[in-house]
Design a protein around this motif. Structure first.
Motif, short mmCIF file in Angstrom:
data_model
loop_
_atom_site.label_atom_id
_atom_site.label_comp_id
_atom_site.label_asym_id
_atom_site.label_seq_id
_atom_site.Cartn_x
_atom_site.Cartn_y
_atom_site.Cartn_z
N LEU A 157 74.86 22.40 25.57
CA LEU A 157 76.31 22.29 25.37
C LEU A 157 76.63 22.01 23.90
N LEU A 158 75.85 21.13 23.27
CA LEU A 158 76.05 20.83 21.86
C LEU A 158 75.84 22.07 21.00
N LEU A 159 74.75 22.78 21.24
CA LEU A 159 74.46 23.97 20.45
C LEU A 159 75.50 25.06 20.69
N GLY A 160 75.91 25.23 21.94
CA GLY A 160 76.89 26.26 22.25
C GLY A 160 78.26 26.00 21.64
N SER A 162 59.79 29.62 31.70
CA SER A 162 59.61 29.85 33.13
C SER A 162 59.92 28.62 33.97
N VAL A 163 59.93 27.43 33.34
CA VAL A 163 60.21 26.21 34.11
C VAL A 163 61.60 25.64 33.76
N LEU A 164 62.33 26.36 32.95
CA LEU A 164 63.70 25.95 32.62
C LEU A 164 64.68 26.77 33.44
N SER A 165 65.79 26.19 33.77
CA SER A 165 66.68 26.80 34.76
C SER A 165 67.46 27.99 34.23
N ASP A 166 67.73 28.05 32.93
CA ASP A 166 68.57 29.11 32.39
C ASP A 166 67.79 30.40 32.21
N GLN A 167 68.47 31.52 32.50
CA GLN A 167 67.87 32.84 32.27
C GLN A 167 68.07 33.23 30.81
N TRP A 168 67.22 34.13 30.33
CA TRP A 168 67.26 34.47 28.90
C TRP A 168 68.56 35.14 28.49
N MET A 169 69.27 35.77 29.42
CA MET A 169 70.53 36.42 29.07
C MET A 169 71.72 35.47 29.14
N ASP A 170 71.52 34.26 29.63
CA ASP A 170 72.61 33.28 29.66
C ASP A 170 72.99 32.90 28.23
N GLY A 171 74.26 32.62 28.03
CA GLY A 171 74.71 32.22 26.69
C GLY A 171 74.03 30.97 26.19
N THR A 172 73.65 30.07 27.09
CA THR A 172 73.00 28.82 26.69
C THR A 172 71.64 29.07 26.06
N VAL A 173 71.04 30.23 26.32
CA VAL A 173 69.75 30.58 25.73
C VAL A 173 69.91 31.67 24.68
N PHE A 174 70.53 32.78 25.05
CA PHE A 174 70.63 33.93 24.15
C PHE A 174 71.35 33.57 22.86
N ASP A 175 72.43 32.80 22.95
CA ASP A 175 73.22 32.47 21.77
C ASP A 175 72.68 31.29 20.98
N ASN A 176 71.71 30.57 21.55
CA ASN A 176 71.20 29.36 20.88
C ASN A 176 69.79 29.52 20.34
N THR A 177 69.18 30.67 20.55
CA THR A 177 67.84 30.92 20.04
C THR A 177 67.87 32.09 19.06
N GLY A 178 66.82 32.17 18.23
CA GLY A 178 66.73 33.28 17.29
C GLY A 178 67.85 33.26 16.26
N CYS A 237 88.48 31.09 18.60
CA CYS A 237 87.10 30.85 19.01
C CYS A 237 86.93 30.99 20.51
N VAL A 238 87.89 30.47 21.27
CA VAL A 238 87.83 30.60 22.73
C VAL A 238 87.86 32.07 23.13
N ALA A 239 88.81 32.82 22.55
CA ALA A 239 88.92 34.25 22.87
C ALA A 239 87.68 35.02 22.43
N ALA A 240 87.15 34.69 21.25
CA ALA A 240 85.95 35.38 20.75
C ALA A 240 84.74 35.09 21.62
N GLN A 241 84.60 33.85 22.08
CA GLN A 241 83.46 33.51 22.94
C GLN A 241 83.55 34.24 24.28
N VAL A 242 84.74 34.34 24.83
CA VAL A 242 84.90 35.07 26.10
C VAL A 242 84.54 36.54 25.91
N ALA A 243 85.05 37.16 24.84
CA ALA A 243 84.74 38.56 24.56
C ALA A 243 83.25 38.75 24.31
N TRP A 244 82.64 37.79 23.64
CA TRP A 244 81.21 37.88 23.34
C TRP A 244 80.38 37.81 24.62
#
Length: 323
Positions: free
Chosen positions: A84-87, A156-172, A207-214
């Motif tokens: 949540l902090l990173l997102g 593999s032991v974390l609940s989020d999938q790689w395409m979720d925003g909590t992972v895709f947008d916070n890594t790399g 930012c809210v609108a951009a995040q939804v579109a993203w």
């Protein structure tokens, strides 16, 4: 008779050389509180990730992973707080760093004072934008690197999938690129409105609108793949990391039907429907985990291009209108 002075005069004192001088020193001093807070955030956030990763390793070792399966989820609320902090970090930087960057100086008259000296408007803006983007890039790159270091080996032991925003947008590269884009948008809004509170409110809405579109456009960053397999077989195990886009049932000649086409009240009726239409296979459309890196760099390129366009617009406008 002359005497040798025992003390040194003020003119003879040697001053310690400054690492920064002139406009760079002025901009840094003006935003020193922001710099200190963001540096502390990067350091504390990184240490938090290191600590949580250590705890996760201890739990997995105790459970005998990977030889033994572990009950999910392995991590608790701390992981959710971190994602949540990173997102929210790109939006926070846009609202509290980007929006007031020029708007505050325009509202308070600082911009007019600085640019009446020997400093041109463009040079002043480049110094302000340079420090703003450098701080944003350094903080977000650091946190993204540490989070990637935590998530990748244990995904593999974390609940989020790689395409979720909590992972895709916070890594790399996505987190720093998204933060730069939203911050540049905040700077642009501040330069246009020239009022701090109004700029922050409009930036927040943007930012809210951009995040939804993203979130809606993320799955279009790579071409979808399709897999056809027999109707009576389970989904192949190699697709356990795949992100499903759509699925159908199909005939031998490739005609597609929706997966619920032959869902009937009884098994016999469903079998008759399948036989009547000649359905023999499942078709699975997906994005594979192996595409993640390319998708992230594509996303980063799009966001950085948007950052460059917004920055160029602010510099172009400043050369034609007073701040």
């Amino acid at each position: 008779m002359s005497t040798t002075p025992t003390g040194t005069t003020p003119a003879a004192r040697t001053t310690r050389p400054r690492l920064l001088r002139g406009l760079s020193w002025l901009v840094l001093r003006q935003h020193r509180t922001t710099l200190i807070c963001l540096t502390a955030l990067a350091v504390l956030g990184s240490l938090w990730i290191v600590y949580q990763r250590g705890r996760l390793i201890g739990l997995l070792d105790t459970a005998g992973w990977p030889e033994q399966d572990v009950a999910l989820p392995v991590v608790g609320q701390q992981y959710s707080y971190l994602t949540l902090l990173l997102g929210s970090l790109p939006g926070v930087l846009a609202v509290f760093l980007g929006a007031p960057l020029i708007a505050a100086d325009s509202e308070q008259g600082t911009a007019q004072l600085v640019t009446t000296q020997s400093v041109t408007r463009r040079r002043w803006l480049i110094a302000k934008l340079g420090w703003c983007f450098l701080i944003t890039l350094a903080v977000c790159t650091t946190l993204s690197a540490f989070f990637t270091w935590w998530w990748t080996p244990y995904r593999s032991v974390l609940s989020d999938q790689w395409m979720d925003g909590t992972v895709f947008d916070n890594t790399g590269p996505v987190l720093p690129a998204l933060a730069l884009f939203l911050t540049a948008a905040g700077v642009t809004i501040g330069a246009l409105l020239r009022r701090v509170l109004a700029s922050m409110v409009v930036t927040f809405a943007f930012c809210v609108a951009a995040q939804v579109a993203w979130d809606m456009s993320r799955e279009y960053l790579a071409p979808a793949r399709r897999l056809t397999y027999p109707l009576d077989e389970e989904l192949p195990a190699r697709l356990s990391d795949a992100y499903e886009l759509d699925s159908w049932i199909a005939t031998a000649d490739g005609q597609l039907y929706g997966w619920g086409t032959c869902v009937e009240a009884t098994e016999k009726a469903s079998a008759a429907c399948i036989a009547d239409k000649g359905i023999v296979s499942n078709v699975y459309e997906y994005l594979d985990y192996s595409q993640m890196a390319a998708m992230q760099w594509t996303a980063a390129g799009i966001l950085l291009a948007g950052t460059a366009l917004l920055t160029a617009f602010v510099l172009w406008r400043s050369s034609r209108r007073p701040l």
